[in-house]
Design a protein around this motif. Sequence first.
Motif, PDB file in Angstrom:
ATOM      1  N   LEU A  22     -42.575 -79.994  90.187  1.00 35.79           N
ATOM      2  CA  LEU A  22     -42.625 -80.096  91.646  1.00 35.79           C
ATOM      3  C   LEU A  22     -42.510 -78.737  92.316  1.00 35.79           C
ATOM      4  CD1 LEU A  22     -40.525 -83.335  92.247  1.00 35.79           C
ATOM      5  CD2 LEU A  22     -42.968 -83.077  91.774  1.00 35.79           C
ATOM      6  N   GLU A  23     -42.243 -77.710  91.518  1.00 35.44           N
ATOM      7  CA  GLU A  23     -42.246 -76.328  92.004  1.00 35.44           C
ATOM      8  C   GLU A  23     -42.989 -75.477  90.978  1.00 35.44           C
ATOM      9  OE1 GLU A  23     -38.247 -75.053  92.531  1.00 35.44           O
ATOM     10  OE2 GLU A  23     -37.850 -76.383  94.241  1.00 35.44           O
ATOM     11  N   PRO A  24     -43.727 -74.472  91.403  1.00 30.45           N
ATOM     12  CA  PRO A  24     -44.446 -73.639  90.430  1.00 30.45           C
ATOM     13  C   PRO A  24     -43.475 -72.876  89.537  1.00 30.45           C
ATOM     14  CG  PRO A  24     -44.520 -72.637  92.616  1.00 30.45           C
ATOM     15  CD  PRO A  24     -43.909 -74.000  92.800  1.00 30.45           C
ATOM     16  N   ASN A  25     -43.788 -72.863  88.239  1.00 32.57           N
ATOM     17  CA  ASN A  25     -42.911 -72.152  87.303  1.00 32.57           C
ATOM     18  C   ASN A  25     -43.712 -71.815  86.045  1.00 32.57           C
ATOM     19  OD1 ASN A  25     -40.862 -71.216  85.612  1.00 32.57           O
ATOM     20  ND2 ASN A  25     -39.340 -72.589  86.499  1.00 32.57           N
ATOM     21  N   GLU A  26     -44.488 -70.739  86.140  1.00 34.49           N
ATOM     22  CA  GLU A  26     -45.326 -70.310  85.011  1.00 34.49           C
ATOM     23  C   GLU A  26     -44.477 -69.968  83.784  1.00 34.49           C
ATOM     24  OE1 GLU A  26     -48.587 -69.986  84.658  1.00 34.49           O
ATOM     25  OE2 GLU A  26     -49.389 -70.240  86.689  1.00 34.49           O
ATOM     26  N   ALA A  27     -43.319 -69.391  84.018  1.00 33.83           N
ATOM     27  CA  ALA A  27     -42.483 -68.953  82.894  1.00 33.83           C
ATOM     28  C   ALA A  27     -41.998 -70.134  82.070  1.00 33.83           C
ATOM     29  CB  ALA A  27     -41.295 -68.143  83.417  1.00 33.83           C
ATOM     30  N   ILE A  28     -41.506 -71.178  82.740  1.00 35.53           N
ATOM     31  CA  ILE A  28     -41.004 -72.330  81.981  1.00 35.53           C
ATOM     32  C   ILE A  28     -42.153 -73.076  81.316  1.00 35.53           C
ATOM     33  CG2 ILE A  28     -41.024 -74.045  83.857  1.00 35.53           C
ATOM     34  CD1 ILE A  28     -38.371 -73.640  81.069  1.00 35.53           C
ATOM     35  N   ALA A  29     -43.328 -73.118  81.965  1.00 35.68           N
ATOM     36  CA  ALA A  29     -44.486 -73.762  81.344  1.00 35.68           C
ATOM     37  C   ALA A  29     -44.868 -73.023  80.065  1.00 35.68           C
ATOM     38  CB  ALA A  29     -45.660 -73.803  82.313  1.00 35.68           C
ATOM     39  N   HIS A  30     -44.864 -71.702  80.126  1.00 39.32           N
ATOM     40  CA  HIS A  30     -45.175 -70.900  78.933  1.00 39.32           C
ATOM     41  C   HIS A  30     -44.163 -71.177  77.827  1.00 39.32           C
ATOM     42  CE1 HIS A  30     -46.533 -67.496  76.545  1.00 39.32           C
ATOM     43  NE2 HIS A  30     -45.266 -67.109  76.432  1.00 39.32           N
ATOM     44  N   THR A  31     -42.894 -71.236  78.173  1.00 38.24           N
ATOM     45  CA  THR A  31     -41.851 -71.525  77.184  1.00 38.24           C
ATOM     46  C   THR A  31     -42.058 -72.892  76.545  1.00 38.24           C
ATOM     47  OG1 THR A  31     -40.226 -70.154  78.349  1.00 38.24           O
ATOM     48  CG2 THR A  31     -39.362 -71.841  76.864  1.00 38.24           C
ATOM     49  N   VAL A  32     -42.362 -73.894  77.375  1.00 43.08           N
ATOM     50  CA  VAL A  32     -42.580 -75.258  76.875  1.00 43.08           C
ATOM     51  C   VAL A  32     -43.727 -75.297  75.876  1.00 43.08           C
ATOM     52  CG1 VAL A  32     -43.477 -77.520  77.562  1.00 43.08           C
ATOM     53  CG2 VAL A  32     -41.548 -76.514  78.794  1.00 43.08           C
ATOM     54  N   PHE A  33     -44.844 -74.678  76.214  1.00 48.03           N
ATOM     55  CA  PHE A  33     -45.999 -74.722  75.319  1.00 48.03           C
ATOM     56  C   PHE A  33     -45.745 -73.940  74.032  1.00 48.03           C
ATOM     57  CE2 PHE A  33     -48.498 -75.433  79.408  1.00 48.03           C
ATOM     58  CZ  PHE A  33     -48.581 -76.811  79.195  1.00 48.03           C
ATOM     59  N   GLN A  34     -44.974 -72.874  74.110  1.00 48.37           N
ATOM     60  CA  GLN A  34     -44.619 -72.126  72.905  1.00 48.37           C
ATOM     61  C   GLN A  34     -43.750 -72.965  71.981  1.00 48.37           C
ATOM     62  OE1 GLN A  34     -47.000 -69.597  72.976  1.00 48.37           O
ATOM     63  NE2 GLN A  34     -45.377 -68.465  71.917  1.00 48.37           N
ATOM     64  N   ILE A  35     -42.811 -73.710  72.545  1.00 51.45           N
ATOM     65  CA  ILE A  35     -41.938 -74.572  71.743  1.00 51.45           C
ATOM     66  C   ILE A  35     -42.744 -75.696  71.098  1.00 51.45           C
ATOM     67  CG2 ILE A  35     -40.096 -76.304  71.929  1.00 51.45           C
ATOM     68  CD1 ILE A  35     -38.789 -74.394  73.992  1.00 51.45           C
ATOM     69  N   ILE A  36     -43.648 -76.296  71.856  1.00 49.03           N
ATOM     70  CA  ILE A  36     -44.484 -77.368  71.303  1.00 49.03           C
ATOM     71  C   ILE A  36     -45.315 -76.844  70.137  1.00 49.03           C
ATOM     72  CG2 ILE A  36     -46.410 -78.930  71.770  1.00 49.03           C
ATOM     73  CD1 ILE A  36     -45.312 -79.192  74.633  1.00 49.03           C
ATOM     74  N   LYS A  37     -45.914 -75.664  70.315  1.00 49.85           N
ATOM     75  CA  LYS A  37     -46.732 -75.085  69.246  1.00 49.85           C
ATOM     76  C   LYS A  37     -45.884 -74.783  68.013  1.00 49.85           C
ATOM     77  CE  LYS A  37     -50.221 -71.566  68.300  1.00 49.85           C
ATOM     78  NZ  LYS A  37     -49.724 -71.378  66.930  1.00 49.85           N
ATOM     79  N   MET A  38     -44.684 -74.253  68.224  1.00 50.83           N
ATOM     80  CA  MET A  38     -43.800 -73.936  67.104  1.00 50.83           C
ATOM     81  C   MET A  38     -43.430 -75.200  66.332  1.00 50.83           C
ATOM     82  SD  MET A  38     -40.258 -74.166  66.313  1.00 50.83           S
ATOM     83  CE  MET A  38     -39.361 -74.037  67.857  1.00 50.83           C
ATOM     84  N   LEU A  39     -43.106 -76.268  67.051  1.00 52.55           N
ATOM     85  CA  LEU A  39     -42.735 -77.520  66.387  1.00 52.55           C
ATOM     86  C   LEU A  39     -43.942 -78.162  65.709  1.00 52.55           C
ATOM     87  CD1 LEU A  39     -40.307 -78.963  69.084  1.00 52.55           C
ATOM     88  CD2 LEU A  39     -39.695 -78.066  66.836  1.00 52.55           C
ATOM     89  N   GLU A  40     -45.101 -78.087  66.355  1.00 52.40           N
ATOM     90  CA  GLU A  40     -46.319 -78.606  65.733  1.00 52.40           C
ATOM     91  C   GLU A  40     -46.590 -77.897  64.415  1.00 52.40           C
ATOM     92  OE1 GLU A  40     -51.122 -79.136  66.672  1.00 52.40           O
ATOM     93  OE2 GLU A  40     -49.894 -77.803  67.905  1.00 52.40           O
ATOM     94  N   ASP A  41     -46.406 -76.577  64.405  1.00 50.21           N
ATOM     95  CA  ASP A  41     -46.630 -75.803  63.181  1.00 50.21           C
ATOM     96  C   ASP A  41     -45.703 -76.234  62.050  1.00 50.21           C
ATOM     97  OD1 ASP A  41     -48.628 -74.353  64.398  1.00 50.21           O
ATOM     98  OD2 ASP A  41     -47.356 -72.628  64.878  1.00 50.21           O
ATOM     99  N   LYS A  42     -44.512 -76.694  62.389  1.00 48.67           N
ATOM    100  CA  LYS A  42     -43.565 -77.150  61.376  1.00 48.67           C
ATOM    101  C   LYS A  42     -43.864 -78.562  60.874  1.00 48.67           C
ATOM    102  CE  LYS A  42     -39.522 -74.479  62.967  1.00 48.67           C
ATOM    103  NZ  LYS A  42     -39.101 -73.917  61.666  1.00 48.67           N
TER     104      LYS A  42
END
Length: 321
Positions: A22-42
Amino acid sequence: MVCSRYEYSQTLMGTTVSLTLLEPNEAIAHTVFQIIKMLEDKLTVNRLFSEVMLINLAAGKHPVTVSQPIFSLIEQAQKVSLYFNSCFNFAIGPLVKLWKIGFQGYQVPSAELIKQQLLLIDPKNVELDTNTHSVFLKKTGMEIDLGAIAKGYIADIVKLVLLENQVYQGIINLGGNVLTLGECLTEQSGYWNIGLRKPFSISDELSGVIKVKNKSVVTSGIYERFFMQKNKLYHHIFNPKTGYPLDNELESVTIISDSSLEGDIYSTVFYGWGIEKSKAYLRKNQNLSAIFLLKNKTIALINPDNFSFQKTDTQYTIKID
């Protein structure tokens, strides 16, 4: 009430993953996608050197030590596979690879090949050592597959990350797994509107809209991955006893729960059980709600005390408190 929504998306886990804030937050979006990718890789079985694939490659040879979070998830997957007499089976990998439903080369295998793979999918033949966090598949050719719970696990992790970063409203959508945080401040009612896809619709038509606050909505259905051969439909939810896609009265099961991991587990378990056995379980577990779409084009709502239900000529509206 007029507020903006900000949506961030990437292609991960073979689907479009989106985060709505509900508020712009590029930094947290980047963090979220990095975590998803890391977990997917595992967790993936589609890459050679994930933690899960290292276990599979050592089947029949030696145990493999994995990280504590992955071990805990495997431990839970085995527990569910053994406890529920349903189609949830985390050792189903050999059957999945034999049929290739949803991938190139899909086919109806011979009865003999299916019979051979059935010898490799007993979850009792997965040996876990809690002291070393090691996993051993006792038979050569065995493969575990955490696909049935990976999205739910990842969605719950992402929710924790958002809360730790003071993000208290939003939607995590992992393609079939939708997890809502808090109330929707863009709606006067505070409910998030989650679409319930109409099975086999080619235009993403909806059967209904589910209204929730701070809940997970997970759907498992036979229309997600399937193929047709000689006018018969073959889908990706297997019966571990026969080796063939399960055939019952259901087209989809949607679970509304507090955690997305619960939704993953019970949407698969209840599809395997069918509607009557699922009803009996749900009546004893009021923390779960379920929506069943049947092949005869009717709908069944379980734990209706939690539901507000309306129907129009084209769609259902289901509000869950």
